[in-house]
Write an enzyme that holds these catalytic residues in place. Structure first.
Site, PDB file in Angstrom:
ATOM      1  N   GLY A  14       0.750  -1.458   0.140  1.00  0.00           N
ATOM      2  CA  GLY A  14       0.168  -0.036   0.130  1.00  0.00           C
ATOM      3  C   GLY A  14       0.602   1.275   0.012  1.00  0.00           C
ATOM      4  O   GLY A  14       0.063   2.367   0.271  1.00  0.00           O
ATOM      5  N   TYR A 156     -17.966  10.084   3.247  1.00  0.00           N
ATOM      6  CA  TYR A 156     -17.083   8.748   3.192  1.00  0.00           C
ATOM      7  C   TYR A 156     -18.067   7.554   2.965  1.00  0.00           C
ATOM      8  O   TYR A 156     -17.522   6.513   2.119  1.00  0.00           O
ATOM      9  CB  TYR A 156     -16.744   8.458   4.733  1.00  0.00           C
ATOM     10  CG  TYR A 156     -15.526   7.724   5.112  1.00  0.00           C
ATOM     11  CD1 TYR A 156     -14.314   7.926   4.271  1.00  0.00           C
ATOM     12  CD2 TYR A 156     -15.442   6.506   5.842  1.00  0.00           C
ATOM     13  CE1 TYR A 156     -13.219   7.225   4.366  1.00  0.00           C
ATOM     14  CE2 TYR A 156     -14.291   5.866   5.942  1.00  0.00           C
ATOM     15  CZ  TYR A 156     -13.455   6.110   5.260  1.00  0.00           C
ATOM     16  OH  TYR A 156     -11.922   5.209   5.331  1.00  0.00           O
ATOM     17  N   LYS A 163     -15.077  -0.081   5.833  1.00  0.00           N
ATOM     18  CA  LYS A 163     -14.040  -0.167   7.165  1.00  0.00           C
ATOM     19  C   LYS A 163     -14.776  -0.905   8.285  1.00  0.00           C
ATOM     20  O   LYS A 163     -14.094  -1.478   9.178  1.00  0.00           O
ATOM     21  CB  LYS A 163     -13.893   1.290   7.509  1.00  0.00           C
ATOM     22  CG  LYS A 163     -12.873   2.116   6.506  1.00  0.00           C
ATOM     23  CD  LYS A 163     -11.513   1.052   6.352  1.00  0.00           C
ATOM     24  CE  LYS A 163     -10.629   2.103   5.372  1.00  0.00           C
ATOM     25  NZ  LYS A 163      -9.663   1.318   4.996  1.00  0.00           N
TER      26      LYS A 163
HETATM   27  P1  NAD Z   1      -2.184   5.984  -0.230  1.00  0.00           P
HETATM   28  O1  NAD Z   1      -3.230   6.314  -1.507  1.00  0.00           O
HETATM   29  O2  NAD Z   1      -0.968   6.554  -0.069  1.00  0.00           O
HETATM   30  O3  NAD Z   1      -2.563   4.312  -0.341  1.00  0.00           O
HETATM   31  C1  NAD Z   1      -3.488   3.706  -0.863  1.00  0.00           C
HETATM   32  C2  NAD Z   1      -2.971   2.546  -1.580  1.00  0.00           C
HETATM   33  O4  NAD Z   1      -3.815   1.534  -1.864  1.00  0.00           O
HETATM   34  C3  NAD Z   1      -2.097   2.684  -2.680  1.00  0.00           C
HETATM   35  O5  NAD Z   1      -0.777   2.431  -2.550  1.00  0.00           O
HETATM   36  C4  NAD Z   1      -2.805   1.978  -3.892  1.00  0.00           C
HETATM   37  O6  NAD Z   1      -1.958   1.336  -4.738  1.00  0.00           O
HETATM   38  C5  NAD Z   1      -3.516   0.906  -3.113  1.00  0.00           C
HETATM   39  N1  NAD Z   1      -4.493   0.304  -3.725  1.00  0.00           N
HETATM   40  C6  NAD Z   1      -5.872   0.674  -4.125  1.00  0.00           C
HETATM   41  N2  NAD Z   1      -6.188  -0.156  -4.821  1.00  0.00           N
HETATM   42  C7  NAD Z   1      -5.502  -1.337  -4.958  1.00  0.00           C
HETATM   43  C8  NAD Z   1      -5.607  -2.727  -5.620  1.00  0.00           C
HETATM   44  N3  NAD Z   1      -6.885  -2.778  -6.226  1.00  0.00           N
HETATM   45  N4  NAD Z   1      -4.556  -3.563  -5.469  1.00  0.00           N
HETATM   46  C9  NAD Z   1      -3.486  -3.066  -4.696  1.00  0.00           C
HETATM   47  N5  NAD Z   1      -3.275  -2.021  -4.209  1.00  0.00           N
HETATM   48  C10 NAD Z   1      -4.277  -1.087  -4.173  1.00  0.00           C
HETATM   49  O7  NAD Z   1      -3.486   6.246   0.704  1.00  0.00           O
HETATM   50  P2  NAD Z   1      -3.397   6.119   2.395  1.00  0.00           P
HETATM   51  O8  NAD Z   1      -4.373   7.157   3.078  1.00  0.00           O
HETATM   52  O9  NAD Z   1      -2.066   6.071   2.781  1.00  0.00           O
HETATM   53  O10 NAD Z   1      -4.293   4.654   2.525  1.00  0.00           O
HETATM   54  C11 NAD Z   1      -3.677   3.486   3.028  1.00  0.00           C
HETATM   55  C12 NAD Z   1      -4.769   2.991   4.162  1.00  0.00           C
HETATM   56  O11 NAD Z   1      -5.097   4.106   5.223  1.00  0.00           O
HETATM   57  C13 NAD Z   1      -6.299   2.885   3.390  1.00  0.00           C
HETATM   58  O12 NAD Z   1      -6.545   1.636   3.806  1.00  0.00           O
HETATM   59  C14 NAD Z   1      -6.791   4.046   3.767  1.00  0.00           C
HETATM   60  O13 NAD Z   1      -8.273   3.733   3.811  1.00  0.00           O
HETATM   61  C15 NAD Z   1      -6.597   4.110   5.283  1.00  0.00           C
HETATM   62  N6  NAD Z   1      -6.880   5.359   5.923  1.00  0.00           N
HETATM   63  C16 NAD Z   1      -6.399   6.694   5.363  1.00  0.00           C
HETATM   64  C17 NAD Z   1      -6.615   7.752   6.139  1.00  0.00           C
HETATM   65  C18 NAD Z   1      -6.294   8.816   5.438  1.00  0.00           C
HETATM   66  O14 NAD Z   1      -6.974  10.113   6.028  1.00  0.00           O
HETATM   67  N7  NAD Z   1      -5.449   9.204   4.594  1.00  0.00           N
HETATM   68  C19 NAD Z   1      -7.188   7.685   7.335  1.00  0.00           C
HETATM   69  C20 NAD Z   1      -7.527   6.289   7.896  1.00  0.00           C
HETATM   70  C21 NAD Z   1      -7.383   5.082   7.194  1.00  0.00           C
END
Ligand code: NAD
Length: 264
Positions: A14, A156, A163
């Protein structure tokens, strides 16, 4: 923390760029002495992930799109061929159609509901299943969730429903894997400006709202999510499993707008 993860190896899935939450966790684990394998999704992101792997002195485990389970199998085979056993896996993957991360949840389409659940929920179970075969006893799995699973957040929508299912998966997987001492936990991170977050409608408003109303009066950094992730991945948390740990500057504890919060 130096040496905390010495001798431990793990896969972090990710990382899209150096603003990704997964990157914060990768750096914290590396700083603590872990060896790390990263996956990437598609050629466009490979260019971004390659230099980051170098910075970690890590291993490129493969192009992985979780909708293609053969690509997930290939990643675990590559890692097994290189290392044999591993100690931890981080799942920081989520996706939903941007057009449905705005407006009403009621308007979610069947197609996007299924796709969101497949990529954001099922993938964690699919990864846990493959990880089980190569994890050492006492290993640790970690996923990322958000408070929108527990309370309604504007825009959301279907991701909140996904989630909630992901958090339930954490508890079921914790029981299934607990017999071998493998722990399964989630971090519920406060809002962070990342590529994925930019798809959520009015995300800047959410960031400001959290900054003004959280007990710490600010937002979290990926470094802070990283060190909390390090705790859950390391033996420091050996008695913790099935847990959703909030790393959100305390936002989930407040029930009302702060009396001194400025207007947004
Ligand atoms: P990010 O865009 O940096 O990372 C999201 C990742 O998901 C990317 O690396 C992307 O390549 C990967 N991804 C999406 N579809 C995919 C697929 N089909 N196959 C493989 N990989 C796939 O964003 P982030 O915010 O760092 O997200 C990481 C996690 O954190 C997610 O689960 C997100 O929901 C969660 N999250 C984010 C926040 C926020 O505010 N940014 C808050 C809480 C939780």
């Amino acid at each position: 923390i130096s040496g905390l993860m010495a001798g431990k190896r793990g896969i972090i899935m990710g990382v899209a760029n150096n603003r990704s939450i997964a990157w914060g966790i990768a750096k914290a684990c590396r700083d603590a002495g872990a060896e790390i394998a990263l996956t990437w999704q598609g050629d466009a992101l490979k260019k971004r992930v390659e230099p980051l792997v170098q910075e970690l002195d890590g291993f490129l485990a493969g192009d992985c799109d979780v909708t293609d389970l053969d690509s997930v199998d290939a990643v675990f085979k590559n890692v097994e061929d290189k290392w044999g056993k591993i100690d931890f896996v981080v799942h920081a993957i989520a996706f939903s159609d941007k057009d449905e991360l705005t407006g009403r949840y009621l308007d979610t389409t069947r197609e996007n509901f299924a796709r969101t659940m497949d990529i954001s929920v099922y993938s964690f179970t699919a990864i846990a299943k493959r990880a089980e075969a190569i994890l050492n006893d006492g290993g640790s799995l970690l996923t990322l969730t958000y408070y929108g699973a527990e309370k309604v957040m504007p825009n959301y929508n279907v991701m909140g429903v996904a989630k909630a299912a992901l958090e339930a998966s954490v508890r079921y997987l914790a029981v299934d894997m607990g017999k071998r001492g493998i722990r399964v936990n989630a971090i519920s991170a406060g809002p962070v400006k990342t590529l994925a977050a930019s798809g959520i409608g009015d995300f800047r408003y959410i960031l400001k709202w959290n900054e003004y109303n959280s007990p710490l009066k600010r937002n979290v950094s990926i470094g802070e999510v990283g060190t909390s992730g390090l705790y859950l991945l390391s033996d420091l948390s050996s008695g913790v499993t099935g847990e959703v740990h909030h790393v959100d500057c305390g936002y989930h504890t407040v029930g009302m707008k702060s009396v001194d919060a400025p207007d947004i």
